[in-house]
Each structure stands twice: as structure tokens, then as C-alpha cells.
Design a protein around this motif. Structure first.
Motif, short mmCIF file in Angstrom:
data_model
loop_
_atom_site.label_atom_id
_atom_site.label_comp_id
_atom_site.label_asym_id
_atom_site.label_seq_id
_atom_site.Cartn_x
_atom_site.Cartn_y
_atom_site.Cartn_z
N MET A 1 0.85 -1.17 0.00
CA MET A 1 0.00 0.00 0.00
C MET A 1 0.90 1.23 0.00
SD MET A 1 -2.93 1.13 2.77
CE MET A 1 -2.17 0.22 4.05
N PRO A 2 0.66 2.14 -0.90
CA PRO A 2 1.47 3.36 -0.97
C PRO A 2 1.35 4.19 0.31
CG PRO A 2 0.09 3.13 -2.93
CD PRO A 2 -0.33 2.07 -1.96
N ALA A 3 2.40 4.90 0.63
CA ALA A 3 2.42 5.75 1.81
C ALA A 3 1.27 6.74 1.75
CB ALA A 3 3.74 6.48 1.92
N GLY A 4 0.55 6.88 2.84
CA GLY A 4 -0.55 7.83 2.91
C GLY A 4 -1.87 7.31 2.35
N ALA A 5 -1.88 6.15 1.70
CA ALA A 5 -3.11 5.64 1.10
C ALA A 5 -4.15 5.35 2.17
CB ALA A 5 -2.83 4.38 0.28
N ALA A 6 -3.74 4.73 3.26
CA ALA A 6 -4.69 4.42 4.34
C ALA A 6 -5.25 5.70 4.94
CB ALA A 6 -4.03 3.56 5.41
N ASP A 7 -4.41 6.72 5.06
CA ASP A 7 -4.88 8.00 5.60
C ASP A 7 -5.95 8.61 4.69
OD1 ASP A 7 -3.09 7.82 7.74
OD2 ASP A 7 -1.50 8.81 6.60
N ARG A 8 -5.70 8.57 3.38
CA ARG A 8 -6.68 9.12 2.44
C ARG A 8 -7.99 8.32 2.49
NH1 ARG A 8 -1.92 9.70 -0.23
NH2 ARG A 8 -2.13 7.81 -1.47
N LEU A 9 -7.87 7.00 2.55
CA LEU A 9 -9.06 6.15 2.59
C LEU A 9 -9.85 6.38 3.88
CD1 LEU A 9 -7.60 2.86 1.11
CD2 LEU A 9 -9.27 4.40 0.03
N LEU A 10 -9.15 6.56 4.98
CA LEU A 10 -9.84 6.82 6.24
C LEU A 10 -10.53 8.18 6.22
CD1 LEU A 10 -10.56 5.75 9.04
CD2 LEU A 10 -8.47 6.81 9.90
N ALA A 11 -9.89 9.17 5.61
CA ALA A 11 -10.52 10.49 5.50
C ALA A 11 -11.82 10.40 4.69
CB ALA A 11 -9.56 11.48 4.86
N LEU A 12 -11.81 9.62 3.62
CA LEU A 12 -13.02 9.42 2.82
C LEU A 12 -14.06 8.62 3.59
CD1 LEU A 12 -11.36 8.68 -0.64
CD2 LEU A 12 -12.66 10.74 0.00
N THR A 13 -13.59 7.63 4.34
CA THR A 13 -14.48 6.83 5.18
C THR A 13 -15.19 7.72 6.19
OG1 THR A 13 -13.17 4.81 4.91
CG2 THR A 13 -14.56 4.95 6.87
N ALA A 14 -14.47 8.67 6.75
CA ALA A 14 -15.04 9.59 7.75
C ALA A 14 -16.20 10.39 7.16
CB ALA A 14 -13.96 10.53 8.28
N ARG A 15 -16.19 10.55 5.86
CA ARG A 15 -17.29 11.27 5.18
C ARG A 15 -18.39 10.33 4.71
NH1 ARG A 15 -12.90 14.80 2.50
NH2 ARG A 15 -13.11 13.30 0.80
N GLY A 16 -18.29 9.05 5.10
CA GLY A 16 -19.33 8.08 4.76
C GLY A 16 -19.14 7.36 3.46
N ASP A 17 -17.95 7.41 2.88
CA ASP A 17 -17.68 6.76 1.60
C ASP A 17 -17.47 5.26 1.81
OD1 ASP A 17 -16.45 5.70 -0.72
OD2 ASP A 17 -15.57 7.65 -1.21
N ARG A 18 -18.48 4.48 1.47
CA ARG A 18 -18.43 3.03 1.69
C ARG A 18 -17.38 2.34 0.80
NH1 ARG A 18 -22.70 0.95 4.72
NH2 ARG A 18 -24.28 2.50 5.21
N ALA A 19 -17.19 2.83 -0.40
CA ALA A 19 -16.18 2.24 -1.29
C ALA A 19 -14.78 2.46 -0.70
CB ALA A 19 -16.28 2.85 -2.68
N ALA A 20 -14.55 3.62 -0.13
CA ALA A 20 -13.25 3.88 0.50
C ALA A 20 -13.07 2.98 1.72
CB ALA A 20 -13.15 5.35 0.91
N PHE A 21 -14.14 2.77 2.46
CA PHE A 21 -14.06 1.89 3.63
C PHE A 21 -13.73 0.47 3.20
CE2 PHE A 21 -16.22 -0.71 6.97
CZ PHE A 21 -15.37 -0.37 8.03
N GLU A 22 -14.36 0.01 2.14
CA GLU A 22 -14.06 -1.33 1.62
C GLU A 22 -12.60 -1.42 1.17
OE1 GLU A 22 -15.46 -4.47 -1.85
OE2 GLU A 22 -16.71 -2.73 -1.42
N ALA A 23 -12.13 -0.39 0.49
CA ALA A 23 -10.73 -0.38 0.05
C ALA A 23 -9.78 -0.34 1.25
CB ALA A 23 -10.47 0.82 -0.86
N LEU A 24 -10.15 0.40 2.29
CA LEU A 24 -9.34 0.45 3.51
C LEU A 24 -9.27 -0.94 4.14
CD1 LEU A 24 -7.83 2.23 5.61
CD2 LEU A 24 -10.04 2.50 6.77
N TYR A 25 -10.40 -1.63 4.15
CA TYR A 25 -10.44 -2.99 4.68
C TYR A 25 -9.52 -3.91 3.88
CZ TYR A 25 -12.02 -7.60 5.98
OH TYR A 25 -12.03 -8.91 6.41
N VAL A 26 -9.66 -3.89 2.59
CA VAL A 26 -8.86 -4.76 1.72
C VAL A 26 -7.36 -4.48 1.91
CG1 VAL A 26 -8.28 -5.27 -0.70
CG2 VAL A 26 -10.67 -5.16 0.03
#
Length: 156
Positions: A1-26
Motif C-alpha cells: 500500500m502506498p504511503a498515505g493511502a490508508a490516511d486518504r481512505l480513512l478520511a473518505l471513510t469519515a465522510r461516509g464513503d463506503r467504497a473507501a471503507f471497503e478499500a481500507l479494509y482490503v
């Protein structure tokens, strides 16, 4: 996983983005499961801890400050705390089962030492000839029994 990718995905998750949450999980679940498996011997329990951690992350992400640290570190912290708590619960259950069930007199002594006399878990362990882990597990089990197993007991 590229540096900062999890941070970006979590920020999107915080806004309710389910696709980002799924990607964060994966992206993070294998590493989180590895940590849970290192703490817990049972694979099913480890998977349950990781699942519960992701539910917690989904709920808490909107309130989490990005300044609090990296997303992966935050997720690892949640998993570690939940795995250690599950380990303590398992030890308390084993201690109760091993002792043939709960003895109210033991509960009274342990809880009195902790909450009336203000002794630490280490002091209680020394006084009663227990390991620190056993004293902690028995205190937790005693509090659960005191509160009727409702989970309303304060942490020890």
C-alpha cells in the motif's frame, strides 16, 4: 500500500464513503489480522476482533482527528486493545472454570482489596499469591458477576 493511502481512505471513510471503507479494509485487514493472531491463539477470535475493530473504525472515523496520527497506526491500536481485552476475558473465563465456578468470598476479597483498600492489581497479586494476569482476570470476572454479566462493570 502506498504511503498515505490508508490516511486518504480513512478520511473518505469519515465522510461516509463506503467504497473507501471497503478499500481500507482490503488494504489493511491482512496486517490487522496478523496482529490479532499474534495476540490470540484462536483464528476465529482474531477474525472477530478485526471485524469489531472495523465496525468501531467506521463509527469513530468522523470524530477522529487526522492530527492524531496515521490511519494504520490507529487501526492497529484498536485491534491491539480489542485483542488484549479478549485475551483478558478468556483468562477470566478460564480462571472461573478452572476454580469450579465463582466463589463469592473470593470475589468479595478481591474487590474489597481493589476498591475499598485501594490496592493496585500488582499489590493484590502479591498479597494473594497470584500472577498479575490472574489477579487482573479475577477482578474483571468478579466485576462482571457483581454487575450481573451486563457488561456495565468498569474496567479494571
Amino acid at each position: 500500500m502506498p504511503a498515505g493511502a490508508a490516511d486518504r481512505l480513512l478520511a473518505l471513510t469519515a465522510r461516509g464513503d463506503r467504497a473507501a471503507f471497503e478499500a481500507l479494509y482490503v488494504a489493511t485487514a491482512p496486517r490487522l489480522l496478523g496482529l490479532a493472531r499474534a495476540v490470540l491463539a484462536d483464528a476465529a477470535e482474531a477474525e472477530g476482533v478485526v471485524q469489531a475493530a472495523f465496525v468501531q473504525a467506521w463509527r469513530e472515523a468522523p470524530r477522529r482527528s487526522a492530527a492524531a496520527g496515521g490511519a494504520l497506526a490507529w487501526l492497529l491500536g484498536i485491534v491491539h486493545a480489542r485483542a488484549v481485552e479478549r485475551l483478558r476475558e478468556a483468562r477470566a473465563e478460564a480462571a472461573t472454570t478452572h476454580d469450579g465456578g465463582a466463589d463469592p468470598a473470593d470475589d468479595h476479597e478481591l474487590l474489597s482489596l481493589a476498591y475499598l483498600q485501594g490496592l493496585t492489581r500488582g499489590q493484590i497479586a502479591t498479597r494473594l499469591g497470584l500472577s498479575l494476569e490472574d489477579a487482573t482476570a479475577r477482578l474483571a470476572a468478579g466485576m462482571r458477576r457483581l454487575h450481573g454479566g451486563t457488561g456495565a462493570a468498569p474496567s479494571v
